[in-house]
Design a protein around this motif. Structure first.
Motif, PDB file in Angstrom:
ATOM      1  N   LYS A   1      12.630 -22.582 -20.357  1.00  0.00           N
ATOM      2  CA  LYS A   1      13.621 -21.928 -19.509  1.00  0.00           C
ATOM      3  C   LYS A   1      13.279 -21.991 -18.022  1.00  0.00           C
ATOM      4  O   LYS A   1      12.172 -21.678 -17.618  1.00  0.00           O
ATOM      5  CB  LYS A   1      13.702 -20.463 -19.970  1.00  0.00           C
TER       6      LYS A   1
ATOM      7  N   GLU B   1      26.966 -15.670 -22.631  1.00  0.00           N
ATOM      8  CA  GLU B   1      27.526 -16.213 -21.392  1.00  0.00           C
ATOM      9  C   GLU B   1      28.635 -17.161 -21.825  1.00  0.00           C
ATOM     10  O   GLU B   1      28.369 -18.167 -22.470  1.00  0.00           O
ATOM     11  CB  GLU B   1      26.459 -17.000 -20.632  1.00  0.00           C
TER      12      GLU B   1
ATOM     13  N   GLU C   1      17.753 -18.833 -25.163  1.00  0.00           N
ATOM     14  CA  GLU C   1      19.169 -19.110 -24.906  1.00  0.00           C
ATOM     15  C   GLU C   1      19.595 -20.327 -25.715  1.00  0.00           C
ATOM     16  O   GLU C   1      18.987 -21.388 -25.615  1.00  0.00           O
ATOM     17  CB  GLU C   1      19.359 -19.367 -23.400  1.00  0.00           C
TER      18      GLU C   1
HETATM   19 MG    MG Z   1      22.339 -18.646 -18.633  1.00  0.00          MG
END
Ligand code: MG
Ligand code: ADP
Length: 476
Positions: free
Chosen positions: A263, A12, A212
């Protein structure tokens, strides 16, 4: 392959759109501003302050989306992404959720095994948050970034190695810079990357649990952070533990990632359409106009250079590195009608001088038409290649026309036969021994004679005329 595992990576990328003002207010966006200078009731989230969409941000999003082969939604929606953090004074970030402005694009990257197409899931508009800096027992917040327009470009999980991921980020930056939607300045945070990483046993088709890694701002760290994360995840699985879906941070000094928070899922953010903003409606004629004005992208230029102009893959890649350089090359090639020579001059002389100077390409004195003129002087036999390099140097520092430099300094080639004959006679008579050896069959001495003549004439003797007279004298 890593110990029998395959890595799966999706990026991203948050690209700061190059606008003068913020996405929902008239606050300036300049990087050098002092702390909290670029703020207003909108960007610090005062109750009752209303957002007004910046058209330039929309335009840059459309330009970028088209350059990435995305389809552009004629209707997209701004949503509130709710979370609590001091750098987000409204308590929500305005972003796009299920109806983003751009979707379903692709980007071609070069891998060890050839080109690879990475699919782009979507690219959506959003506002940036402020920036907190922690100092022992207190924290300072700078809201200059709050409300800076971002385009978040989300790839499908198509990447398989850390090197591919870094290459994807580099290629993406190049496209953004070509279409001038983002300056791509990593140090200033104009391009930030979240890397999603999971691993699975080779041959497995189900995706593993992803982690992430947030906010990486260097291509090298993208590679290193993912590299570390792959090994960490495999260690976990091999030790019989499960990967937890979480957000981690990368510490470049320790070269490891560590947990930041577990998350959130989309439902944690309680997305809903922002009632302060109407749906964004873009007409197809607006999209059409923008598509018509898009510059040719680096990969397409590369293909033309290789297939139609006869350049090597390497040269084409270097010359398309930035749009300025590619434009400079194309102009020079077009005026001189000699693409290969233009490429050589730029790759060798021009890039070397540029590297040694602090100038940008847009600031240099020698123009494409002057470089083309120089190429022509060599091709027409007016000056030698060696002299041309000196003329280039002079033109580089003074910006004078190559023609004028050659005339003013009398640098043109000497083609006058009687003048050259005198020099040649002198060289031959002072090298009698070599002449005899030559005549006895040692013909490679020819180069030695030519060299001596060139030295006498400071490189200005016409090679053609010299060769003619020499062979008459030596062989005749
Ligand atoms: Mg994200
Ligand atoms: P979120 O906002 O929750 O991070 P996004 O849909 O914006 O979700 O981004 C998901 C990113 O993670 C995409 O880049 C996608 O390619 C990547 N991704 C999704 N699943 C996996 C997976 N199992 N392994 C690695 N990357 C993944």
């Amino acid at each position: 392959m890593y110990r029998g595992y395959e890595a799966v990576i999706g990026l991203e990328v948050h690209a700061q759109l190059k606008t003068n003002s913020k996405i929902f207010s008239s606050d300036p966006t300049n990087f050098e501003a002092s702390d909290n200078q670029n703020t207003s009731p909108v960007s610090v989230g005062m109750p009752g302050a209303l957002p007004v969409l910046n058209e330039q941000a929309v335009k840059l999003a459309v330009i970028t989306g088209l350059a990435l082969g995305c389809s552009i939604r004629t209707k997209s929606v701004f949503s509130r992404k709710n979370y609590f953090y001091p750098d987000l004074p409204k308590g929500y970030q305005i972003s796009q959720y299920d109806e983003p402005i751009c979707e379903h694009g692709h980007l071609e990257i070069q891998t060890e095994t050839g080109p690879k197409t990475v699919r782009i899931l979507r690219a959506h508009l959003e506002e940036d948050a402020g920036k907190s800096t922690h100092h022992g027992d207190f924290t300072l917040i700078n809201y200059n970034r709050s409300g800076i327009p971002l385009l978040e470009i989300v790839s499908e999980p198509d990447l398989r190695t850390p090197a591919e991921a870094a290459d994807y980020a580099r290629t993406l930056r190049q496209v953004l810079q070509y279409v001038e939607s983002c300056d791509g300045n990593l140090e200033e945070g104009s391009l930030r990357c979240d890397c999603n990483v999971s691993v699975r046993k080779a041959g497995e088709s189900k995706l593993g649990t992803r982690v992430e890694i947030k906010n990486i701002n260097s291509f090298r760290f993208i590679e290193k952070a993912i590299e570390y994360e792959i090994e960490r995840q495999i260690d976990e699985i091999e030790a019989g533990r499960k990967i937890i879906q979480e957000t981690r941070l990368y510490d470049p000094d320790k070269n490891r990632t560590f947990t930041m928070r577990t998350k959130e899922d989309a439902e944690d953010y309680r997305y809903f359409p922002d009632p302060d903003l109407l749906p964004l409606v873009i007409t197809s004629s607006y999209i059409h106009e923008i598509r018509k004005a898009l510059p040719t992208l680096p990969q397409d230029r590369c293909k033309v250079y290789i297939q139609h102009l006869g350049l090597s893959d390497y040269d084409a890649k270097v010359l398309t590195e930035t749009r300025d350089l590619a434009d400079y090359f194309e102009k020079t090639a077009q005026i001189s009608q000699r693409p290969k020579e233009a490429a050589n001059w730029i790759m060798n002389e021009l890039l070397r001088e540029l590297k040694n100077s602090s100038q940008k390409l847009s600031e240099i004195k020698i123009s494409p038409s002057q470089l083309a003129e120089l190429i022509e002087l060599v091709e027409k036999g007016v000056i030698s290649g060696k002299i041309a390099k000196a003329v280039f140097g002079e033109c580089w520092s003074s910006g004078k026309n190559p023609h004028d430099i050659v005339n003013a300094q009398g640098l043109g080639l000497i083609s006058d036969e009687s003048a050259l004959e005198a020099v040649i006679d002198r060289v031959l008579s002072s090298n009698e021994k070599s002449v005899n050896e030559y005549k006895a069959g040692k013909t490679k001495l020819l180069g030695f004679f030519v060299g001596a003549i060139m030295k006498e004439t400071k490189g200005q003797a016409s090679p053609e005329v010299v060769n003619k007279i020499l062979s008459k004298k030596l062989n005749g």
